[in-house]
Motif scaffolding. Structure first.
Motif, short mmCIF file in Angstrom:
data_model
loop_
_atom_site.label_atom_id
_atom_site.label_comp_id
_atom_site.label_asym_id
_atom_site.label_seq_id
_atom_site.Cartn_x
_atom_site.Cartn_y
_atom_site.Cartn_z
N MET A 16 0.96 -1.22 0.07
CA MET A 16 -0.01 -0.09 -0.13
C MET A 16 0.97 1.31 -0.01
N PRO A 17 1.45 1.59 -1.29
CA PRO A 17 2.21 2.82 -1.20
C PRO A 17 1.43 4.15 -0.86
N ALA A 18 2.01 5.13 -0.47
CA ALA A 18 1.55 6.40 -0.42
C ALA A 18 0.78 6.68 -1.83
N PRO A 19 -0.59 7.20 -1.62
CA PRO A 19 -1.06 7.84 -2.77
C PRO A 19 -0.47 8.98 -3.16
N THR A 20 -0.49 9.42 -4.60
CA THR A 20 0.17 10.43 -5.25
C THR A 20 -0.72 11.90 -5.49
N ALA A 21 -2.05 11.46 -5.30
CA ALA A 21 -3.17 12.38 -5.82
C ALA A 21 -2.96 13.78 -5.50
N GLU A 22 -3.24 14.72 -6.06
CA GLU A 22 -3.14 16.13 -6.08
C GLU A 22 -4.46 16.49 -5.36
N PRO A 23 -4.41 17.51 -4.31
CA PRO A 23 -5.62 17.82 -3.64
C PRO A 23 -7.03 18.17 -4.72
N ASP A 24 -6.58 18.59 -5.87
CA ASP A 24 -8.10 18.89 -6.52
C ASP A 24 -8.36 17.66 -7.65
N ILE A 25 -7.80 16.67 -7.53
CA ILE A 25 -8.14 15.38 -8.47
C ILE A 25 -9.50 15.13 -8.65
N ALA A 26 -10.37 15.31 -7.24
CA ALA A 26 -11.64 15.10 -7.61
C ALA A 26 -12.50 16.22 -8.53
N VAL A 242 6.00 16.40 -14.41
CA VAL A 242 5.48 14.96 -15.23
C VAL A 242 4.90 14.17 -14.08
N LEU A 243 5.41 13.93 -12.91
CA LEU A 243 4.76 13.26 -12.12
C LEU A 243 3.46 13.74 -11.51
N ARG A 244 3.26 14.98 -11.43
CA ARG A 244 2.10 15.70 -11.14
C ARG A 244 1.07 15.32 -12.07
N THR A 245 1.30 15.40 -13.37
CA THR A 245 0.35 15.14 -14.35
C THR A 245 -0.11 13.73 -14.63
N LEU A 246 0.74 12.72 -14.34
CA LEU A 246 0.64 11.36 -14.31
C LEU A 246 -0.29 10.99 -12.86
N SER A 247 -0.28 11.62 -12.02
CA SER A 247 -0.94 11.25 -10.72
C SER A 247 -2.53 11.47 -10.92
N TYR A 248 -2.89 12.21 -11.85
CA TYR A 248 -4.42 12.47 -12.19
C TYR A 248 -4.94 11.39 -12.84
N PHE A 249 -4.07 10.62 -13.66
CA PHE A 249 -4.56 9.38 -14.36
C PHE A 249 -4.03 7.80 -13.86
N ASP A 250 -3.51 8.20 -12.60
CA ASP A 250 -3.00 6.75 -12.02
C ASP A 250 -4.24 6.33 -11.10
N ILE A 251 -4.61 5.14 -11.72
CA ILE A 251 -5.71 4.24 -10.93
C ILE A 251 -5.41 3.91 -9.39
N MET A 252 -4.20 3.86 -9.11
CA MET A 252 -3.97 3.92 -7.72
C MET A 252 -4.67 4.99 -6.95
N ASN A 253 -4.74 6.36 -7.58
CA ASN A 253 -5.39 7.41 -7.07
C ASN A 253 -6.87 7.55 -7.22
N LEU A 254 -7.22 6.89 -8.20
CA LEU A 254 -8.81 6.91 -8.57
C LEU A 254 -9.70 5.43 -8.07
N ALA A 255 -8.79 4.39 -7.50
CA ALA A 255 -9.28 3.14 -6.96
C ALA A 255 -10.73 3.18 -6.29
N GLY A 256 -10.76 4.33 -5.42
CA GLY A 256 -11.92 4.29 -4.50
C GLY A 256 -13.18 4.85 -5.24
N ARG A 257 -13.22 5.15 -6.35
CA ARG A 257 -14.18 5.47 -7.12
C ARG A 257 -14.88 4.18 -7.89
N ILE A 258 -14.30 3.26 -7.85
CA ILE A 258 -14.72 1.79 -8.35
C ILE A 258 -15.65 1.11 -7.69
N ARG A 259 -16.89 1.08 -8.19
CA ARG A 259 -17.91 0.29 -7.41
C ARG A 259 -18.29 -0.85 -7.81
#
Length: 319
Positions: A16-26, A242-259
């Motif tokens: 469980m690595p630390a998420p890389t999501a930016e505060p405004d991802i949602a 680059v890392l900031r941009t990729l974080s918006y499309f990283d499924i690790m950061n969006l996994a909680g939206r999968i239902r």
């Protein structure tokens, strides 16, 4: 199963690595989805010939994220009761690939399913790419617009995928309540991100998915993320961008939206979509989920993965 394999899987299940999501991802995704909601598809659908007599194939074009016309195959079994609505699977291919030939999807028609197989823009199929760019890029496609989340290639292909699901759900032969989104590698990543962002699919299948834990992947994997590594070798001062941009499309950061119910596969010897990257996303998904582990598989989707996916769709769609 040997102790060594059990230990490897046990370690991955706890990864469980630390998420890389930016505060405004949602906010970013809510705004992106709202702006795309009313964008017309301007689609066409034309019957085409195939060597298979028991299958109907339509050449489809629709407008995705921008004005780019995305190409796909819409496949139906020829023997269908009048007015019958079929379960449908929407399929995305791996990096550099294409939708292929209509007959590549005959197994689904034989099962009594509809299929929508879609090109990813600019890659090996019939689909071009009208995405604008303000900065140079390295080989391949994934570094296009990589310095800005709003101009990024990943944003374009993600919204192309969301619009593909919208098109499939609108077809009269499709049961909009029984749609699967699936793919392998790049296609698996698109299946997961579409599952996170779209309310159309009711289940998802993601074989050896890419677009997961991309900060780890850019450093370690031999995937398309090596293109980003090449970009950073050329522009090392842009690492944070680059890392900031990729974080918006990283499924690790969006996994909680999968239902929705989910089937994932992973190869423990995969140097492309490495097990760590897949588990980093999978471990954060809280929906009904299952992962099929192949201890000696590299970067491939084989017969057993295909069989399990077909069985998963049959069981979930009750047909």
């Amino acid at each position: 199963m040997s102790d060594a394999i059990k230990r490897r899987i046990a370690d991955l299940e706890k990864y469980m690595p630390a998420p890389t999501a930016e505060p405004d991802i949602a906010d970013f995704w809510d705004k992106t989805l709202r702006s795309a909601k009313d964008k017309p598809l301007n689609a066409t659908r034309v019957l085409t010939e195939t060597p298979l007599r028991d299958m109907l194939a339509y050449q489809v074009e629709y407008e995705g994220y921008d004005r780019t016309r995305i190409h796909g195959w819409y496949i139906l079994p020829k023997r269908r009761t009048a007015g019958e609505q079929l379960p449908c699977t929407v399929i995305f291919h791996g990096y550099t690939g294409s939708r292929g030939y209509p007959e590549d999807y005959a197994q689904y028609a034989m099962m009594g399913m509809a299929v929508f197989a879609v090109d990813v823009r600019g890659q090996g199929g019939d689909t071009g790419n009208l995405l604008e760019q303000r900065h140079g890029m390295t080989r391949g496609w994934m570094t296009q617009g990589i310095l800005d989340k709003d101009e990024c290639y990943y944003k374009a292909i993600t919204m192309d995928a969301v619009k593909a699901l919208e098109w499939a759900a609108a077809q009269e032969e499709t049961d909009a309540g029984r749609i699967c989104v699936q793919g392998g590698s790049q296609g698996g990543g698109l299946a997961l991100i579409a599952a996170a962002l779209s309310d159309v699919p009711s289940i998802a299948v993601a074989h050896i998915p890419n677009m997961c834990h991309m900060d780890f992947g850019i450093l370690n994997s031999s995937s398309s993320l090596t293109e980003a590594a090449d970009f950073l070798n050329r522009f090392p001062e842009r690492l944070d961008d680059v890392l900031r941009t990729l974080s918006y499309f990283d499924i690790m950061n969006l996994a909680g939206r999968i239902r929705i119910p989910l089937l994932v596969s992973v190869g423990l010897k995969d140097p492309v979509t490495m097990p760590e990257t897949i588990y980093a996303a999978y471990n954060r998904i809280e929906s009904d989920k299952r992962i099929e582990v192949y201890p000696f598989l590299g970067h491939a989707v084989g017969g057993d993965q295909n069989r399990k996916a077909l069985e998963f769709m049959q069981s979930r769609f009750n047909f």
